[in-house]
Design a protein around this motif. Structure first.
Motif, mmCIF file in Angstrom:
data_model
loop_
_atom_site.group_PDB
_atom_site.id
_atom_site.type_symbol
_atom_site.label_atom_id
_atom_site.label_comp_id
_atom_site.label_asym_id
_atom_site.label_seq_id
_atom_site.Cartn_x
_atom_site.Cartn_y
_atom_site.Cartn_z
ATOM 1 N N PRO A 16 30.589 -2.046 16.875
ATOM 2 C CA PRO A 16 29.584 -2.842 17.607
ATOM 3 C C PRO A 16 28.151 -2.471 17.187
ATOM 4 O O PRO A 16 27.831 -1.306 16.942
ATOM 5 C CB PRO A 16 29.837 -2.480 19.062
ATOM 6 C CG PRO A 16 30.429 -1.120 19.008
ATOM 7 C CD PRO A 16 31.220 -1.025 17.738
ATOM 8 N N ILE A 17 27.316 -3.477 17.116
ATOM 9 C CA ILE A 17 25.901 -3.321 16.770
ATOM 10 C C ILE A 17 25.093 -4.013 17.854
ATOM 11 O O ILE A 17 25.354 -5.180 18.206
ATOM 12 C CB ILE A 17 25.598 -3.934 15.395
ATOM 13 C CG1 ILE A 17 26.435 -3.250 14.313
ATOM 14 C CG2 ILE A 17 24.112 -3.807 15.081
ATOM 15 C CD1 ILE A 17 26.301 -3.903 12.967
ATOM 16 N N MET A 18 24.103 -3.269 18.369
ATOM 17 C CA MET A 18 23.218 -3.834 19.394
ATOM 18 C C MET A 18 22.100 -4.597 18.694
ATOM 19 O O MET A 18 21.365 -4.035 17.896
ATOM 20 C CB MET A 18 22.614 -2.734 20.261
ATOM 21 C CG MET A 18 21.715 -3.239 21.376
ATOM 22 S SD MET A 18 20.740 -1.900 22.155
ATOM 23 C CE MET A 18 22.014 -0.793 22.663
ATOM 24 N N VAL A 19 21.961 -5.886 18.993
ATOM 25 C CA VAL A 19 20.925 -6.743 18.411
ATOM 26 C C VAL A 19 19.909 -7.051 19.501
ATOM 27 O O VAL A 19 20.254 -7.650 20.528
ATOM 28 C CB VAL A 19 21.510 -8.038 17.827
ATOM 29 C CG1 VAL A 19 20.401 -8.899 17.240
ATOM 30 C CG2 VAL A 19 22.586 -7.732 16.812
ATOM 31 N N LEU A 20 18.650 -6.629 19.276
ATOM 32 C CA LEU A 20 17.566 -6.853 20.237
ATOM 33 C C LEU A 20 16.553 -7.819 19.633
ATOM 34 O O LEU A 20 15.945 -7.534 18.599
ATOM 35 C CB LEU A 20 16.871 -5.529 20.581
ATOM 36 C CG LEU A 20 17.723 -4.475 21.274
ATOM 37 C CD1 LEU A 20 16.929 -3.177 21.441
ATOM 38 C CD2 LEU A 20 18.217 -4.974 22.629
ATOM 39 N N MET A 21 16.397 -8.968 20.278
ATOM 40 C CA MET A 21 15.374 -9.926 19.853
ATOM 41 C C MET A 21 15.198 -10.970 20.937
ATOM 42 O O MET A 21 16.115 -11.203 21.738
ATOM 43 C CB MET A 21 15.731 -10.574 18.517
ATOM 44 C CG MET A 21 17.062 -11.268 18.469
ATOM 45 S SD MET A 21 17.392 -11.892 16.795
ATOM 46 C CE MET A 21 18.995 -12.639 17.014
ATOM 47 N N PRO A 22 14.018 -11.607 20.959
ATOM 48 C CA PRO A 22 13.771 -12.628 21.991
ATOM 49 C C PRO A 22 14.514 -13.925 21.652
ATOM 50 O O PRO A 22 14.339 -14.495 20.571
ATOM 51 C CB PRO A 22 12.249 -12.824 21.939
ATOM 52 C CG PRO A 22 11.860 -12.434 20.558
ATOM 53 C CD PRO A 22 12.833 -11.387 20.105
ATOM 54 N N MET A 23 15.328 -14.372 22.589
ATOM 55 C CA MET A 23 16.109 -15.594 22.367
ATOM 56 C C MET A 23 15.638 -16.737 23.240
ATOM 57 O O MET A 23 15.901 -17.903 22.948
ATOM 58 C CB MET A 23 17.585 -15.312 22.630
ATOM 59 C CG MET A 23 18.181 -14.255 21.713
ATOM 60 S SD MET A 23 18.074 -14.714 19.962
ATOM 61 C CE MET A 23 19.124 -16.163 19.910
ATOM 62 N N ASN A 24 14.977 -16.429 24.325
ATOM 63 C CA ASN A 24 14.504 -17.473 25.225
ATOM 64 C C ASN A 24 13.438 -18.293 24.507
ATOM 65 O O ASN A 24 12.495 -17.759 23.935
ATOM 66 C CB ASN A 24 13.934 -16.833 26.491
ATOM 67 C CG ASN A 24 13.709 -17.841 27.593
ATOM 68 O OD1 ASN A 24 13.451 -19.015 27.356
ATOM 69 N ND2 ASN A 24 13.823 -17.372 28.839
ATOM 70 N N GLU A 25 13.571 -19.595 24.541
ATOM 71 C CA GLU A 25 12.648 -20.472 23.820
ATOM 72 C C GLU A 25 11.230 -20.376 24.351
ATOM 73 O O GLU A 25 10.276 -20.641 23.645
ATOM 74 C CB GLU A 25 13.144 -21.919 23.901
ATOM 75 C CG GLU A 25 14.455 -22.154 23.168
ATOM 76 C CD GLU A 25 14.875 -23.612 23.218
ATOM 77 O OE1 GLU A 25 14.144 -24.399 23.878
ATOM 78 O OE2 GLU A 25 15.896 -23.972 22.628
ATOM 79 N N SER A 26 11.118 -20.006 25.600
ATOM 80 C CA SER A 26 9.774 -19.876 26.180
ATOM 81 C C SER A 26 9.116 -18.553 25.811
ATOM 82 O O SER A 26 7.924 -18.367 26.067
ATOM 83 C CB SER A 26 9.852 -20.012 27.713
ATOM 84 O OG SER A 26 10.661 -18.973 28.265
ATOM 85 N N ALA A 27 9.875 -17.663 25.260
ATOM 86 C CA ALA A 27 9.344 -16.349 24.917
ATOM 87 C C ALA A 27 8.541 -16.426 23.622
ATOM 88 O O ALA A 27 8.772 -17.280 22.750
ATOM 89 C CB ALA A 27 10.483 -15.331 24.790
ATOM 90 N N LEU A 28 7.584 -15.504 23.513
ATOM 91 C CA LEU A 28 6.764 -15.420 22.315
ATOM 92 C C LEU A 28 7.610 -14.958 21.129
ATOM 93 O O LEU A 28 8.467 -14.092 21.277
ATOM 94 C CB LEU A 28 5.609 -14.435 22.556
ATOM 95 C CG LEU A 28 4.577 -14.310 21.451
ATOM 96 C CD1 LEU A 28 3.798 -15.607 21.298
ATOM 97 C CD2 LEU A 28 3.613 -13.161 21.766
ATOM 98 N N MET A 29 7.405 -15.577 19.979
ATOM 99 C CA MET A 29 8.090 -15.226 18.737
ATOM 100 C C MET A 29 9.589 -15.533 18.788
ATOM 101 O O MET A 29 10.387 -14.992 18.010
ATOM 102 C CB MET A 29 7.887 -13.745 18.394
ATOM 103 C CG MET A 29 6.425 -13.353 18.246
ATOM 104 S SD MET A 29 6.190 -11.615 17.846
ATOM 105 C CE MET A 29 6.767 -11.596 16.142
ATOM 106 N N SER A 30 9.982 -16.387 19.708
ATOM 107 C CA SER A 30 11.410 -16.756 19.794
ATOM 108 C C SER A 30 11.838 -17.595 18.598
ATOM 109 O O SER A 30 13.020 -17.610 18.234
ATOM 110 C CB SER A 30 11.681 -17.519 21.094
ATOM 111 O OG SER A 30 10.906 -18.727 21.149
ATOM 112 N N SER A 31 10.901 -18.296 17.981
ATOM 113 C CA SER A 31 11.249 -19.119 16.822
ATOM 114 C C SER A 31 11.763 -18.267 15.677
ATOM 115 O O SER A 31 12.565 -18.725 14.859
ATOM 116 C CB SER A 31 10.032 -19.934 16.379
ATOM 117 O OG SER A 31 8.950 -19.066 16.040
ATOM 118 N N ILE A 32 11.269 -17.040 15.613
ATOM 119 C CA ILE A 32 11.747 -16.145 14.556
ATOM 120 C C ILE A 32 13.224 -15.816 14.768
ATOM 121 O O ILE A 32 14.040 -15.855 13.842
ATOM 122 C CB ILE A 32 10.901 -14.864 14.538
ATOM 123 C CG1 ILE A 32 9.452 -15.200 14.192
ATOM 124 C CG2 ILE A 32 11.472 -13.847 13.557
ATOM 125 C CD1 ILE A 32 8.525 -14.007 14.220
#
Length: 937
Positions: free
Chosen positions: A56-72
């Motif tokens: 298992p690998i923990m992936v941390l990133m913003p997924m909410n479309e309203s969040a900043l830099m979510s497009s990345i």
């Protein structure tokens, strides 16, 4: 607990339990382990011993479309899944990677909550993958060492995370923002730009990049001419860059302020062939249209932006070779594009780094499993166990050894930082064009041939190259004035030849030929100084120029004193002779005049020697303001002029001017005092006055104009040279031209009175009858000549009177009856006064002779006569003693009556020849200097 409060102080008001949660996570991982143990998901540390395990690998990133830099993040997930698929298809790995995404929403509190949930409720993760938002990533990365976890980011470019002391377990496949700085330095070095300026937005991210860039520039010995920071309005800072002549500008600001920067650059004309802008390359496409909040139109912005260089990391390698996945970057990009189309999301510029990141994790786990299995085999006799700390250390060591070729290029870490490829783009005609790239591993800059288009014919200069240009004297002007100077020296040489050749002639001899030679020498020295005044650093070295400063000053001062000193010495001698109150005989030889001139020169030498020892003249350079290149090149001309100056120049010049001014005043005084001396060969007062007047006026005008035109060497040299030429020429001509004309027209006119003219016969008679008066001094000779002239005049008067008496005698011959009253006793008296002599024998010689004649007592009565002579004929008795006696008896009283007024005797108005001389108001003692010998009366 203090560090926890410092880190969470920004959001503890929003989340009251945030600080407590952060403290637990960061400093009490054992408590979190209890939470994880309580879940009992069946994970243990024997995962490395079995094949086919799901890691298992923990992936941390913003997924909410309203969040900043979510497009990345939305464009990252397809790349991650594609990498896992390619790893599985390669069949080289004995495990499967399982990714679990936790949404941080780019918020510190929510990101920490997601991380805590993953630790407490998720599987036992061997690694953390992700970290997009800098603030969330930095908080989590700081706690990884306590959890024995390693984080690999694909999008966190903030330079803060490069601090290995604070973030030892953090790695990233994407180059940091600081990674572009070595590339920028290499680019600057390639074009030999050694002077730059920086313009930075006042934000921590850009400030950190600017600070690192400063260190890199200092290492490369590149000068930072100016560093400007701004918050909102950059125009003031842009103008400062222009004022400091910054041509190469490195900018660190976002696209919102980039439009303002280029609008200011357009208004200040800081674009085109003279300027080069280098800005970040991560702006969105057509950013100038979306972020234009200025008064400048898009056309103006595009004009100012034309040619800028943008620097950013390379998202995909340009080298089309197969990497670790068995695919070229192009092939991977095509597969990635298909995945995007299927999921309907936009591409992310970090997708290649995420793809290579999954491969890094796969290779790391493979290597860690190999090391652990090897250790297990070495410990077959004991139960082999491994804890999280040991696993974490192995992962960390293996990560640092990573080296393979991926879709983003060579993947390699140095202190946790990706050594990637930096690309250079140039804005050309409304779009960015790739012009080169920098390989950080090999430290090589590769520019595409003929791809960079500069606005000028050559790359811009890193500064306004200032070309020092000496303001020198034009060669034609120097040649013309030198020719005139040579002609003046030839004229002086002709005067010298004339003076030496005729030195024994009465005219030249009376004018002191030795003094004339000194006047000519002084004039030639003054002429010679002109050649030295025209030499500057273009003809001689700096050291030789300093020597010229001293030599030309000495020559001019000595030449002036020699010429005018000799002239004034001559005038002083005339003044001393003719203004002698006691009328004593004075002998002033040329040796004494030479001593006077030598004394004047000695004063000059004392002044010059003190000047040279105390405060010598030095070469100084005066630089003037910049001027545009007349040929239109991208350079500026800074004129400079060489001067001969010292510390106390004004004082020394004042001393010299004062001394020379006193010398000229003394000359004017002598010329005025001797203005009435009417001997041209001796008296030059008229010409000296003219010389002093012309020289004084010209020197005053020349000095003033020369001072005002000190920044114009041609005008200054022309004025100085013409003043010297005019003064020297006019002085020599006034002294020698009249003598030359007199020698050619009337050689004897110098010794004659202008009111009298004599015939040759009279001159011969005068030479027989005149008593030679000699003098060892030329001034006494001139005085004697004047007295001889008066003597000639008196004798001419006597001759006229003698003729009149002869006529009277002839008339008396026809009337003999009127002669009986002539007494016979006058014969002895006539013989006693046939001559008048010895005027120079005593102070009262003149009176004694005349007194003896006037005091003669009559020895016979008028009317007595020899009867034997009465009856003789007129022709027989005209020369008889009786006739002579009778003639003299008539002549002497008349001569006495006519001559005495001329030598101070009785007045001509006296009616009686027997009157006493003392009764006349004109009767006085003659001065001894006017004593002459008169004979032949």
């Amino acid at each position: 607990m203090a560090p926890a409060r410092r880190d969470c102080s920004g959001w503890e008001m929003l989340l009251p339990t945030g600080c407590l949660l952060l403290s637990v996570l960061l400093f009490h991982p054992a408590l979190a382990k209890v939470c994880n143990d309580r879940t009992k998901h069946g994970q243990d540390n024997s995962w490395f011993a079995r094949d086919g395990e799901n890691l298992p690998i923990m992936v941390l990133m913003p997924m909410n479309e309203s969040a900043l830099m979510s497009s990345i993040s939305q464009g990252i997930e397809p790349a991650v899944q594609l990498a896992i698929q390619h790893i599985r298809e390669s069949r080289k790995y004995s495990f499967s990677l399982i990714t679990k995404i936790y949404d941080t929403e780019c918020d510190n509190a929510k990101g920490l909550r997601a991380f805590f949930d993953a630790i407490c409720y998720g599987p036992k993760h061997l690694m953390i993958f992700g970290g997009v938002c800098p603030s969330v990533t930095s908080i989590i990365a700081e706690s990884l060492e306590g959890w024995n976890l390693v984080q690999l980011s694909f999008a966190a470019t903030t330079p803060v995370l490069a601090d290995k002391k604070k973030y030892p377990n953090f790695f990233r496949t994407v180059p940091s923002d600081n990674a572009v700085n070595p590339a920028v330095v290499k680019f600057l070095t390639y074009y030999n730009w050694s002077r730059v300026g920086t313009l930075t937005q006042d934000v921590q991210r850009f400030s950190e990049v600017r600070n690192d860039l400063t260190n890199e520039l200092e290492k490369a010995d590149i000068q930072i001419a100016d560093t400007e920071s701004f918050s909102n309005d950059p125009c003031v800072n842009v103008k400062k860059l222009k004022d400091n002549d910054v041509r190469i500008i490195i900018g660190q600001f976002d696209e919102n302020l980039a439009s303002k920067v280029f609008c200011c650059a357009y208004n200040l004309n800081m674009f085109g062939s003279k300027y080069q802008w280098i800005i970040p390359g991560w702006y969105q496409g057509n950013w100038w249209e979306q972020a234009n909040s200025t008064n400048c139109t898009t056309k103006k912005l595009l004009t100012a932006m034309e040619g800028y260089i943008s620097v950013d990391f390379e998202p995909l390698s340009a080298r089309q070779i197969k990497g670790i996945s068995g695919r070229t970057p192009k092939e991977y990009e095509r597969e990635y594009s298909r995945e995007l189309q299927q999921k309907g999301v936009e591409a992310s510029k970090f997708h290649g780094f995420a793809y290579d990141g999954i491969w890094v994790i796969a290779k790391t786990f493979t290597r860690v499993m190999e090391l652990l299995r090897r250790k297990q085999q070495q410990n077959t006799y004991h139960n082999f166990t491994v804890d999280d700390r040991e696993v974490g250390k192995l992962v960390l060591d293996v990560m640092n050894e990573t080296n393979f070729f991926g879709v983003t290029g060579q993947v390699m870490f140095r202190n946790g930082e990706r050594m990637g490829t930096i690309k250079f783009n140039q804005f050309q005609e409304g779009q960015e064009v790739k012009v080169g790239e920098y390989n950080a591993i090999a430290d090589v800059l590769d520019l595409i041939n003929n791809s960079i288009r500069f606005q000028g014919v050559e790359p811009p200069k890193d500064r306004t190259f200032v070309r020092l240009q000496r303001r020198h004297i034009n060669v034609p002007l120097y040649s013309i004035l030198s020719t005139i100077t040579i002609l003046g020296m030839l004229m002086a040489g002709a005067f010298l030849f004339f003076n030496i050749k005729n030195r024994n002639h009465r005219l030249i001899k009376m004018s002191s030929p030795y003094m004339n030679n000194l006047i000519i020498l002084g004039g030639m020295l003054s002429y010679a100084s002109i050649f030295l005044f025209g030499l500057d650093g273009g003809f001689v070295s700096d050291k030789e120029f300093e020597t010229l400063c001293t030599v030309r000053t000495w020559i001019l001062i000595v030449g002036y004193t020699t010429a005018f000193g000799a002239m004034f010495a001559k005038t002083w001698r005339v003044h001393a002779i003719f203004k002698n109150v006691k009328m004593k005989k004075k002998i002033i030889k040329d040796q004494k005049l030479l001593i006077i001139v030598g004394g004047m020169l000695l004063i000059d030498l004392c002044i010059l020697i003190c000047w040279q020892i105390v405060d010598p003249l030095k070469r100084t350079v005066e630089e003037y303001s910049l001027e545009a290149d007349p040929q239109g090149r991208d350079i500026a001309i800074r004129p400079f002029l060489e001067h001969c100056e010292n510390t106390h120049m004004t004082i020394w010049l004042g001393i010299v001017y004062a001394y020379k001014g006193l010398l000229m005043l003394f000359g004017c005084f002598l010329a005025w005092e001797t203005r009435n001396v009417s001997i041209p060969a001796l008296n030059d007062s008229k010409y000296i006055g003219m010389s002093v007047y012309n020289v004084g006026i010209m020197c005053i005008i020349g000095a003033a104009v020369s001072f005002l035109t000190r920044d114009q060497p041609n005008v200054q040299f022309c004025i100085v040279a013409l003043v010297i030429i005019f003064c020297s020429t006019i002085t020599l001509c006034l002294v020698f031209v009249p003598k030359f004309i007199t020698m050619r027209t009337n050689p004897d006119a110098a010794t004659q009175n202008r009111r009298l003219k004599f015939t040759q016969n009279q001159k011969k008679e005068d030479s027989k009858t005149s008593t030679s008066v000699t003098s060892v001094n030329q001034a006494n000779t001139s005085r004697l000549d004047g007295l001889q002239t008066d003597n000639h005049r008196l004798r001419m008067r006597i001759t006229e009177l003698d003729k009149e008496l002869e006529e009277v005698t002839m008339q008396l011959q026809d009337t003999p009856e009127k002669t009986p009253y002539i007494k016979q006793n006058h014969y002895p008296d006539a013989n006693n006064i046939l001559s008048i002599r010895n005027f120079t024998d005593g102070k009262d010689g003149e009176k004694s002779i005349l007194k003896n004649h006037l005091e003669q007592k009559p020895q016979a009565q008028w009317g007595s006569m020899d009867p034997s002579r009465i009856n003789r004929g007129p022709l027989e008795d005209i020369n008889s003693p009786e006739h002579i006696q009778r003639r003299l008896s008539l002549q002497l009283p008349i001569l006495h009556h006519a001559y005495l007024p001329s030598i101070g005797g009785v007045d001509a108005s006296c009616t009686s020849p027997n009157g006493s001389p003392g009764s006349s108001p004109r009767h006085r003692h003659m001065p001894p200097s006017y004593r002459v010998m008169v004979s032949g009366l």
